[in-house]
Design a protein around this motif. Structure first.
Motif, short mmCIF file in Angstrom:
data_model
loop_
_atom_site.label_atom_id
_atom_site.label_comp_id
_atom_site.label_asym_id
_atom_site.label_seq_id
_atom_site.Cartn_x
_atom_site.Cartn_y
_atom_site.Cartn_z
N UNK A 22 0.84 -1.19 0.00
CA UNK A 22 0.00 0.00 0.00
C UNK A 22 0.88 1.24 0.00
N UNK A 23 0.27 2.38 -0.29
CA UNK A 23 0.93 3.68 -0.22
C UNK A 23 0.07 4.61 0.63
N UNK A 24 0.70 5.40 1.47
CA UNK A 24 0.03 6.45 2.24
C UNK A 24 0.68 7.76 1.83
N UNK A 25 -0.06 8.57 1.07
CA UNK A 25 0.48 9.81 0.51
C UNK A 25 0.21 10.99 1.44
N UNK A 26 1.07 12.01 1.38
CA UNK A 26 0.86 13.21 2.19
C UNK A 26 -0.51 13.83 1.89
N UNK A 27 -1.19 14.25 2.94
CA UNK A 27 -2.50 14.86 2.80
C UNK A 27 -3.65 13.88 2.77
N UNK A 28 -3.36 12.60 2.69
CA UNK A 28 -4.40 11.58 2.70
C UNK A 28 -4.56 11.02 4.11
N UNK A 29 -5.71 10.46 4.37
CA UNK A 29 -5.96 9.76 5.63
C UNK A 29 -5.99 8.27 5.31
N UNK A 30 -5.15 7.51 6.00
CA UNK A 30 -5.09 6.06 5.80
C UNK A 30 -5.58 5.39 7.06
#
Length: 68
Positions: A22-30
């Motif tokens: 998976x990827x958790x990008x800046x500004x996203x909520x994971x």
């Protein structure tokens, strides 16, 4: 950015994390959800370096942070 690629981890003979990516990008909520015993805590321990992943890669801003 946090990138997890093909992460595998075992407890004894039980395969807990099976090719997790998976990827958790800046500004996203994971969000990490799941029933008891599916590997949520194991994943967090791998991400924090408390237990080494058996295989796979964890990258933080493009730099590998786990040893294979």
């Amino acid at each position: 950015m946090l990138q997890v690629s093909e992460l595998n981890q075992y407890y004894g003979g039980s395969h807990i994390l099976r090719g997790l990516s998976f990827e958790a990008k800046p500004g996203e909520i994971t969000c990490l959800l799941g029933r008891n015993g599916v590997g949520k805590t194991t994943l967090l321990k791998c991400l924090m370096g408390l237990i080494p992943a058996k295989s796979g890669e964890i990258r933080w801003h493009g730099k590998a942070i786990n040893s294979r």
